[in-house]
Design an enzyme around this catalytic site. Structure first.
Site, PDB file in Angstrom:
ATOM      1  N   ASP A 127       0.854  -1.187   0.000  1.00  0.00           N
ATOM      2  CA  ASP A 127       0.000   0.000   0.000  1.00  0.00           C
ATOM      3  C   ASP A 127       0.894   1.243   0.000  1.00  0.00           C
ATOM      4  O   ASP A 127       1.870   1.326   0.757  1.00  0.00           O
ATOM      5  CB  ASP A 127      -0.906  -0.003   1.237  1.00  0.00           C
ATOM      6  CG  ASP A 127      -2.044   0.997   1.107  1.00  0.00           C
ATOM      7  OD1 ASP A 127      -3.211   0.567   1.032  1.00  0.00           O
ATOM      8  OD2 ASP A 127      -1.766   2.220   1.077  1.00  0.00           O
ATOM      9  N   ASN A 179     -12.959  -3.209   2.554  1.00  0.00           N
ATOM     10  CA  ASN A 179     -13.903  -2.102   2.647  1.00  0.00           C
ATOM     11  C   ASN A 179     -14.876  -2.188   1.478  1.00  0.00           C
ATOM     12  O   ASN A 179     -14.474  -2.421   0.336  1.00  0.00           O
ATOM     13  CB  ASN A 179     -13.160  -0.762   2.592  1.00  0.00           C
ATOM     14  CG  ASN A 179     -12.266  -0.564   3.805  1.00  0.00           C
ATOM     15  OD1 ASN A 179     -12.656  -0.885   4.922  1.00  0.00           O
ATOM     16  ND2 ASN A 179     -11.067  -0.059   3.594  1.00  0.00           N
ATOM     17  N   VAL A 217     -10.833   2.915  -3.647  1.00  0.00           N
ATOM     18  CA  VAL A 217     -10.462   2.312  -4.937  1.00  0.00           C
ATOM     19  C   VAL A 217     -11.483   1.220  -5.255  1.00  0.00           C
ATOM     20  O   VAL A 217     -11.601   0.230  -4.509  1.00  0.00           O
ATOM     21  CB  VAL A 217      -9.039   1.732  -4.903  1.00  0.00           C
ATOM     22  CG1 VAL A 217      -8.716   1.064  -6.237  1.00  0.00           C
ATOM     23  CG2 VAL A 217      -8.009   2.822  -4.601  1.00  0.00           C
ATOM     24  N   HIS A 232     -10.264  -5.462  -3.215  1.00  0.00           N
ATOM     25  CA  HIS A 232      -8.937  -5.781  -2.667  1.00  0.00           C
ATOM     26  C   HIS A 232      -9.053  -6.130  -1.193  1.00  0.00           C
ATOM     27  O   HIS A 232      -9.899  -5.610  -0.476  1.00  0.00           O
ATOM     28  CB  HIS A 232      -7.970  -4.603  -2.846  1.00  0.00           C
ATOM     29  CG  HIS A 232      -8.515  -3.293  -2.351  1.00  0.00           C
ATOM     30  ND1 HIS A 232      -9.391  -2.539  -3.086  1.00  0.00           N
ATOM     31  CD2 HIS A 232      -8.316  -2.615  -1.191  1.00  0.00           C
ATOM     32  CE1 HIS A 232      -9.705  -1.449  -2.407  1.00  0.00           C
ATOM     33  NE2 HIS A 232      -9.078  -1.477  -1.252  1.00  0.00           N
ATOM     34  N   HIS A 279      -6.989  -5.842   2.336  1.00  0.00           N
ATOM     35  CA  HIS A 279      -5.865  -5.238   3.036  1.00  0.00           C
ATOM     36  C   HIS A 279      -5.303  -6.299   3.985  1.00  0.00           C
ATOM     37  O   HIS A 279      -6.045  -6.871   4.793  1.00  0.00           O
ATOM     38  CB  HIS A 279      -6.315  -4.059   3.903  1.00  0.00           C
ATOM     39  CG  HIS A 279      -6.859  -2.892   3.146  1.00  0.00           C
ATOM     40  ND1 HIS A 279      -6.113  -1.761   2.878  1.00  0.00           N
ATOM     41  CD2 HIS A 279      -8.086  -2.664   2.611  1.00  0.00           C
ATOM     42  CE1 HIS A 279      -6.859  -0.886   2.219  1.00  0.00           C
ATOM     43  NE2 HIS A 279      -8.063  -1.406   2.050  1.00  0.00           N
TER      44      HIS A 279
HETATM   45  P1  5GP Z   1      -9.785   1.295   0.229  1.00  0.00           P
HETATM   46  O1  5GP Z   1     -10.092   2.434   1.136  1.00  0.00           O
HETATM   47  O2  5GP Z   1     -10.360   1.481  -1.157  1.00  0.00           O
HETATM   48  O3  5GP Z   1     -10.136  -0.024   0.844  1.00  0.00           O
HETATM   49  O4  5GP Z   1      -8.204   1.289   0.137  1.00  0.00           O
HETATM   50  C1  5GP Z   1      -7.475   1.656  -0.990  1.00  0.00           C
HETATM   51  C2  5GP Z   1      -6.010   1.621  -0.607  1.00  0.00           C
HETATM   52  O5  5GP Z   1      -5.257   1.783  -1.787  1.00  0.00           O
HETATM   53  C3  5GP Z   1      -5.589   2.745   0.352  1.00  0.00           C
HETATM   54  O6  5GP Z   1      -5.052   2.170   1.556  1.00  0.00           O
HETATM   55  C4  5GP Z   1      -4.543   3.525  -0.442  1.00  0.00           C
HETATM   56  O7  5GP Z   1      -3.457   3.956   0.351  1.00  0.00           O
HETATM   57  C5  5GP Z   1      -4.114   2.531  -1.510  1.00  0.00           C
HETATM   58  N1  5GP Z   1      -3.723   3.139  -2.766  1.00  0.00           N
HETATM   59  C6  5GP Z   1      -4.392   4.119  -3.443  1.00  0.00           C
HETATM   60  N2  5GP Z   1      -3.752   4.416  -4.589  1.00  0.00           N
HETATM   61  C7  5GP Z   1      -2.657   3.612  -4.630  1.00  0.00           C
HETATM   62  C8  5GP Z   1      -1.603   3.476  -5.586  1.00  0.00           C
HETATM   63  O8  5GP Z   1      -1.546   4.137  -6.631  1.00  0.00           O
HETATM   64  N3  5GP Z   1      -0.642   2.553  -5.290  1.00  0.00           N
HETATM   65  C9  5GP Z   1      -0.668   1.797  -4.157  1.00  0.00           C
HETATM   66  N4  5GP Z   1       0.333   0.922  -3.975  1.00  0.00           N
HETATM   67  N5  5GP Z   1      -1.663   1.898  -3.238  1.00  0.00           N
HETATM   68  C10 5GP Z   1      -2.644   2.802  -3.478  1.00  0.00           C
END
Ligand code: 5GP
Ligand code: ZN
Length: 120
Positions: free
Chosen positions: A31, A88, A97, A101, A103
């Site tokens: 992340d 999430n 995003v 996915h 975490h």
């Molecule tokens: P969500 O809130 O959608 O469950 O988590 C999305 C995660 O993707 C966040 O923890 C954020 O830091 C990570 N993230 C967003 N954009 C990028 C990216 O371009 N590269 C990487 N490696 N992680 C990302």
């Protein structure tokens, strides 16, 4: 593949990421904004926007994502002290995003993570 999806771009190597595992169905990478010493995102190659979009045919894939999470956890030596896996789904859960996915979080005690309001 969804044209404007950052995780599809990472999977297709159009965007850089620190990839720690990949196979025919799944890619795992660090992340970019880690909430714990180990914070890995485990992502299906198939573009599924969220948990709500899962279909019956995706059940084996969901199981595979979890066994990959275990394998990555072992790789990062989280198997003895433990780790947390979070998905999430939607705005109230803080999903930002919209490519499904997991975490994988570990490397420190995580008891307060959710209470502090960090989205993972
Ligand atoms: P969500 O809130 O959608 O469950 O988590 C999305 C995660 O993707 C966040 O923890 C954020 O830091 C990570 N993230 C967003 N954009 C990028 C990216 O371009 N590269 C990487 N490696 N992680 C990302
Ligand atoms: Zn995608």
């Amino acid at each position: 593949m969804s044209a404007d999806c950052i995780f599809c771009k990472i999977i297709n190597r159009e965007l850089d990421a620190d990839i720690v595992y990949e196979d025919d169905e799944v890619v795992a990478f660090k992340d970019v904004n880690p909430a714990a010493p180990v914070h890995i995102l485990i992502v299906p190659r198939k573009h599924i926007p969220s948990l709500l979009d899962l279909e019956k045919d995706d059940e084996p894939l969901m199981g595979h994502l979890h066994t990959v999470a275990n394998e990555v956890a072992r790789k990062f030596k989280l198997d003895r002290k433990g780790y947390r896996v979070v998905i999430n789904c939607g705005p109230d859960a803080g999903q930002i995003v919209f490519h499904l996915h997991l975490h994988l979080l570990g490397g420190r005690p995580l008891l307060q993570t959710i209470a502090k309001g960090r989205g993972v």
